[in-house]
Write an enzyme that holds these catalytic residues in place. Structure first.
Site, PDB file in Angstrom:
ATOM      1  CG  ASP A 400      -2.095   0.783   1.091  1.00  0.00           C
ATOM      2  OD1 ASP A 400      -2.173   1.613   0.070  1.00  0.00           O
ATOM      3  OD2 ASP A 400      -3.159   0.427   1.656  1.00  0.00           O
ATOM      4  CD  GLU A 403       0.430   6.521  -3.066  1.00  0.00           C
ATOM      5  OE1 GLU A 403      -0.378   6.991  -2.241  1.00  0.00           O
ATOM      6  OE2 GLU A 403       0.234   5.323  -3.585  1.00  0.00           O
ATOM      7  CG  ASP A 473      -7.639   4.403  -0.687  1.00  0.00           C
ATOM      8  OD1 ASP A 473      -7.428   3.423  -0.966  1.00  0.00           O
ATOM      9  OD2 ASP A 473      -6.824   5.044  -0.118  1.00  0.00           O
TER      10      ASP A 473
END
Length: 814
Positions: A400, A403, A473
């Protein structure tokens, strides 16, 4: 001598305005000094060239983070006519104007492909955290009617990149890969890792990057989009095979809060007889936020993680687990990395050390991302991952925030020092380094289990690291669902073939108003089913989100409409596993793409910017239902940093119960150049027309291209439950066709050593003969004898036949 020549040329320019117009040929291409600029053109192969430009005399050394191929000895000729130097390989012609610096590309036959703008290269001095460098840009001229695609994943809701401006900085729901493909058959890779602006305007198309010692890009001629993607993978690495089980159904949520809850979900699916191959454990199994990403089960609700993994494996399911690119201040990783300067001190998730919502910043979490550019830091990352989780037998990684999350942004954050320079200089390559670190370490540790990484961000070359990227998300809304189709297609055309999305959307609390958990709200039920049906035709079918539980039994029970629609879709996915796994081999072996924009396969102007249909593999046209048919369409907006939802509807009153029994309809365009078969009815329809398709809640429009051969597998509860010893082979007549069935041990890397088999099927439409070729290859456990139940779609009983196949060529007359 070279340096003296460059200095002499620069002095001539400065003193007398004399422009250097000579060039030097070398084994790779040419070098020239043009208008106070050094220009180098290098052949990496007959179809690919690299262009480097820098201010004259500027010395620099750049090793690409994305490109792993070395320049290949290539036969080419060089000729000069006036101010134009032409380089020609067997496939590509490059013309360099040594007076203006403009470079143009064409086929060897002279068909123009792409050209730079006159004076299109610019260098602007830039102080990068004390280091003198440049802001660099390059402008190109595109044809008016040319379409371009790729550049990663954007939530724009559009396929074509024409007339688009993108601020390319990695984010939660936007993944940027500076590679584009054109309908003219070429690809262009801008090899820069800093924040970059891409802009396409009628007069020019340009890349402008915050920092760079040079302009560095690759031009490749693939002949079509598939070919250009193949060239890019040749440069940046091939996509390895995933295990068969990764293509089954995945259940997830934010989050399972105990060991018993997690294992209980797997048990419930097995009890219900609904197929399931994967379960995902989200965050906080490590305990509180100060222990963020400790890579250990420190939460007392997970008292025996080894038994938990064994219990899941005993149910023939697999577990992947959440790991992050950041660490809390009380973790062993933080304490080892901080003294070595391996942490990046900027705001990230979580912002508070407390679990309360919204985040209480008076108690900051102290969580910091690690310097994934540092090889020693990647070693440390794996050391704890191996000891804490991989040693337990966990099957894969949910990486997760790769980035990574960059919250409370300050421009000075870009000045932070990394192992490779300023954070600004390498910002967009963070996911490549983070994901690559895990892949390479696991490969070095064991080859018994194929690496499988689910990750939230990507950069050029990441396909070589066994990763499937999800779209972040995203909101639970119909507009968000609509956005996912072109987002996934552009991402796939960025040469990274594996992509998926949170089925149902992530933020969904707006649907809970007046409906308890929300999964009985007809608005969410309709959206979820349609999203699931779309997800069944993506490379990974994964249900996930917050606010509303997504497990099938939360929507009702067997015999109820929504439950049955969900179960039907999951079963359909499993029946297609032989087709999907063979398509995955096509990706690995032939640089193919699984989720395909229609423009990749059809010369039809109507599909150039089609945002709501695509091919799944090379045979199945998918037309997801992306508009509400039974309930009022609901738009949900959320703040990605807080997760707060705002629901906007024309009428915010509670929606009454919906039966979902009424038949509906939707428009579907069938591309020209082929006939099509309705998957559900077997009706044959000519292409090149828009049709009205009757729909129901448990079906979306699916069409099979004429000439297709599709294998269907047995009904199973998990991917490897039954052998493929009696596959149904459906032939869709009307054109000649072929298909290659791929099989191996389903997990491990023995296929890289040749342990796999292929069986070819070829349909002769004129003679109505299906030729099953001699099996090629061998692997442990391979079926030596099997049955194929062959059916020619749309035909009578005389066109059905069951044959026994022993690996030798056989012709079946139908």
């Amino acid at each position: 001598m070279k340096k003296n020549n460059l200095m002499l040329s620069l002095l001539l320019v400065l003193a007398f305005g004399i422009q250097a117009q000579s060039y030097q040929k070398n084994d790779l291409g040419i070098k020239a000094q043009i208008n106070s600029m050094d220009v180098e053109v290098q052949f990496y192969g007959p179809s690919t060239v690299r262009v480097l430009k820098s201010p004259a005399g500027k010395t620099f050394s750049k090793e690409s983070l994305s490109v792993i191929k070395k320049p290949q000895a290539t036969k080419f000729t060089v000729n000069q006519q006036g101010d134009v130097v032409s380089l020609k390989s067997g496939r590509l012609k490059v013309e360099v104007n040594i007076k203006s610096g403009k470079i143009a590309y064409s086929t060897v036959a002279g068909t123009p492909l792409l050209s730079e703008k006159e004076a299109g290269a610019t260098f602007t001095d830039f102080n990068d955290a004390g280091s003198k460098t440049y802001t660099v840009s390059q402008s190109f001229s595109l044809d008016k009617d040319e379409a371009i695609y790729g550049l990663g994943q954007q939530q724009r809701g559009k396929l074509s990149l024409r007339n688009t401006k993108l601020n390319m900085v990695q984010g939660n729901t936007d993944d940027y890969v500076p590679f584009l493909v054109s309908t003219k058959g070429y690809g262009l890779f801008w090899d820069n890792y800093s924040p970059t602006v891409f802009e396409d305007k009628p007069e020019s198309t340009s890349f402008k990057s915050d920092v760079g010692d040079c302009i560095d890009y690759y031009f490749m001629l693939g002949g079509n989009i598939d070919g250009s993607i193949a060239c890019m993978r040749e440069l940046t690495g091939q996509a390895p095979m995933f295990p068969l089980w990764t293509f089954g159904y995945w259940q997830s949520k934010e989050r399972y809060k105990s060991q018993n809850e997690l294992v209980g979900v797997v048990n419930k699916y097995r009890e219900l007889g609904v197929p399931l191959d994967g379960i995902i454990q989200d965050w906080q199994y490590w305990g509180n936020n100060y222990l963020w990403n400790a890579m250990e089960f420190l939460n007392p609700e997970f008292p025996n993680p080894k038994k938990m993994v064994e219990d899941i494996h005993n149910q023939n399911a697999h577990l992947i687990i959440s790991i992050w690119s950041s660490f809390g201040p009380q973790t062993k990783q933080f304490r080892e990395m901080q003294p070595k300067g391996m942490l990046l001190n900027f705001g990230t998730w979580p912002q508070s050390g407390l679990d309360s919502w919204p985040p209480n910043k008076e108690y900051p979490s102290g969580v910091e991302p690690y310097d994934a550019y540092n090889p020693e830091a990647r070693d440390i990352y794996w050391k704890y991952l191996d000891k804490g989780l991989f040693s337990l037998g966990i099957d894969g990684w949910w990486m997760d925030s790769t980035e990574p999350d960059h919250l409370d942004f300050k421009p000075s954050d870009f000045n932070l020092k990394t192992y490779l320079g300023s954070f600004r200089k390498v910002r967009n390559a963070f996911p490549l380094m983070a994901v690559g670190g895990v892949y390479e370490h696991q490969r070095a540790t064991s080859s018994d289990k194929r690496v499988f990484i689910l990750t939230r961000s990507a950069f050029a070359g990441q396909q070589r690291f066994g990763a499937n990227t999800w779209s972040g998300d995203v909101n639970s809304s119909w507009q968000s669902l609509r956005n996912q189709v072109p987002a996934g297609l552009n991402f796939s055309m960025s040469a990274i073939p594996y992509w998926n999305t949170d089925i149902g959307g992530f933020f969904a609390s707006a649907y809970k108003r007046g409906w308890g958990e929300g999964n009985k709200n007809p608005s969410f039920q309709e959206l979820y089913v349609r999203w699931l049906q779309f997800g069944a035709f993506t490379p990974m079918m994964r249900s996930h989100g917050t606010d509303i539980p997504r497990e099938i039994y939360n929507f009702g029970k067997k015999g109820e409409t929504i439950y049955d629609a969900i179960a039907k879709t999951i079963h359909l996915r499993y029946s297609l596993l032989p087709y999907i796994y063979s398509a995955a081999w096509d990706v690995t072996n032939k640089q193919s793409t699984m989720m395909r924009a229609l423009v990749m396969d059809f010369e039809d102007k109507k599909v150039v910017d089609m945002n709501n249909e695509y091919m799944f593999g090379k045979s199945i046209l998918v037309a997801p239902i992306v508009n509400a048919q039974y309930t009022p369409e609901t738009i949900v907006k959320s703040n990605e940093e807080t997760g707060w939802d705002k629901k906007e509807t024309a009428n915010d009153t509670k929606i009454q119960a919906v039966t979902f029994a009424q038949a509906k309809s939707t428009k579907v365009y069938l591309p020209e150049g082929t006939a099509w078969y309705d998957f559900w009815t077997n009706e044959k329809i000519n292409g090149g027309q828009e049709i009205t398709k009757s729909t129901s809640i448990d079906e979306i429009p699916l069409y099979i291209k004429s000439g297709s051969i599709i294998p269907f597998g047995p009904q199973v509860h998990y991917a490897t439950e039954k052998k493929w010893d009696n596959l149904e082979i459906r032939v869709y007549p009307g054109a000649d066709g072929e298909f290659t069935l791929y099989e191996d041990e389903n997990d491990n890397y023995n296929y890289e050593k040749g342990a796999y088999s292929t069986i070819s099927f070829k349909w002769n439409n004129k003679d109505k003969i299906l030729t099953i070729g001699t099996r090629k290859g061998l692997f442990p456990g391979m079926l030596t004898e099997r049955k194929f139940s062959i059916a020619v779609v749309g035909s009578g009983k005389n066109m059905h036949k069951t044959v026994t196949y022993t690996g030798k060529t056989m012709k079946v007359k139908l």
